[in-house]
Enzyme design. Structure first.
Site, short mmCIF file in Angstrom:
data_model
loop_
_atom_site.label_atom_id
_atom_site.label_comp_id
_atom_site.label_asym_id
_atom_site.label_seq_id
_atom_site.Cartn_x
_atom_site.Cartn_y
_atom_site.Cartn_z
CD GLU A 120 -52.93 -69.67 53.76
OE1 GLU A 120 -53.61 -69.19 52.82
OE2 GLU A 120 -52.23 -68.97 54.53
CG ASN B 94 -58.59 -69.53 53.32
OD1 ASN B 94 -59.38 -68.95 54.06
ND2 ASN B 94 -57.61 -68.88 52.70
CD GLU C 31 -64.31 -72.59 47.38
OE1 GLU C 31 -64.44 -71.73 46.50
OE2 GLU C 31 -63.24 -72.74 48.02
CB CYS D 43 -62.68 -75.16 45.00
SG CYS D 43 -61.58 -74.87 46.40
#
Length: 294
Positions: free
Chosen positions: A91, A89, A104, A132
């Site tokens: 950010e 992930n 994902e 996801c």
């Protein structure tokens, strides 16, 4: 070895460390394993495919960029080619939460942008969120995609997304990871042509708004991202996120970007320019250009 891997690497079994050490030695290890490398690791570590994927998940999670949540999620997309693709992930501080890339999405777009034609399974260290699950339903593997989670029996996407809504409900025949080429002519310099090539690969059956991004690093390396739409609209992945994901997975940082180009149609129903420029500027890149597709 890139410093981000050191803690996770130290916790691996000795035989797996020995087999992985030469692969991870490159500071810009591409966060993927070829089918041959996967086979070697399985034999060396004495693990089957599922067990190996679980063992490698901490390395994938180490690629996470989580300045906001500090919650690292790792995923491994297993291609039908036998190649494996890491994802994590991302950010982006100074932008909006909508710019976030889920693990994902990261692994799947990683596989797609490297030319993988389909996925057999996705292994992830936390249960996929609804966003996801919907993103995965756009894939040409459909609801038969296998999902593997630690401590749980494997299930298909169908189990995780019952009564699913997806592209077939909208009579869309060409799915994400199917080969696509929209035929826009390549013009301009190398970086511009890379952005147009990425736009040609776009999956955009709902808006018909192709777009692609190319990022050039200070050492000359180029990373591209293609637009990937979703039947549910919101799980759509913008082209910039695809390019930033590849850049980060390959061990580069945002400060390494020296130039960026967005390719899109000026009269498209959806325009990426404002969001792309704003996000790049928040990450410190101000040399941003736009080329219009003919």
């Amino acid at each position: 070895m890139h410093p981000r891997f050191q803690t996770a690497f130290a916790q691996l079994a000795d035989n797996l460390q020995s087999a992985l050490a030469p692969i991870l030695a490159d500071h810009h290890f591409p966060a993927m394993l070829t089918a041959e490398q996967v086979s070697t690791l399985k034999n060396t570590a004495g693990l089957d495919e599922d067990a190996l994927a679980f063992a490698l998940l901490p390395l994938a999670a180490a690629c996470a960029r989580t300045d906001l949540s500090h919650f690292n999620v790792g995923a491994i997309a297993r291609g039908v080619s036998g190649n494996w693709y890491f994802g994590a992930n991302m950010e982006f501080l100074g932008t909006t939460m909508q710019q976030t890339v889920h693990a994902e999405q990261s692994a799947i777009s990683h596989a797609w942008l490297r030319g993988e034609k389909g996925l057999a399974a996705v292994t992830v260290n936390y249960t996929p969120c609804g966003h996801c699950r919907q993103f995965m339903n756009e894939l040409n593997s459909g609801l038969d995609l296998r999902i593997h989670l630690p401590g749980r029996a494997p299930h298909t996407l169908r189990d995780y997304l019952p009564d699913a809504f997806g592209p077939k409900d909208l009579e869309i025949k060409t799915l994400l990871m199917d080969e696509q080429d929209h035929g826009f002519t390549l013009t301009g310099d190398t970086l511009t042509q890379a952005a147009i090539t990425a736009a040609n690969k776009s999956h955009m059956p709902y808006s018909h708004s192709p777009s692609g991004v190319a990022l050039e690093c200070k050492d000359g390396r180029i990373f591209t991202g293609s637009y990937a739409e979703n039947a549910a609209f919101n799980p759509t992945l913008p082209p910039l996120q695809g390019a930033l994901n590849l850049l980060s997975l390959n061990g580069y940082d945002y400060a390494d970007i020296q130039r960026a180009i967005l390719a899109e149609k000026g009269d498209a129903a959806l325009i990426q320019w404002d969001a792309t420029a704003a996000t790049l500027k928040a990450l410190g890149c101000h040399n941003i250009d736009r080329v219009l597709l003919g």
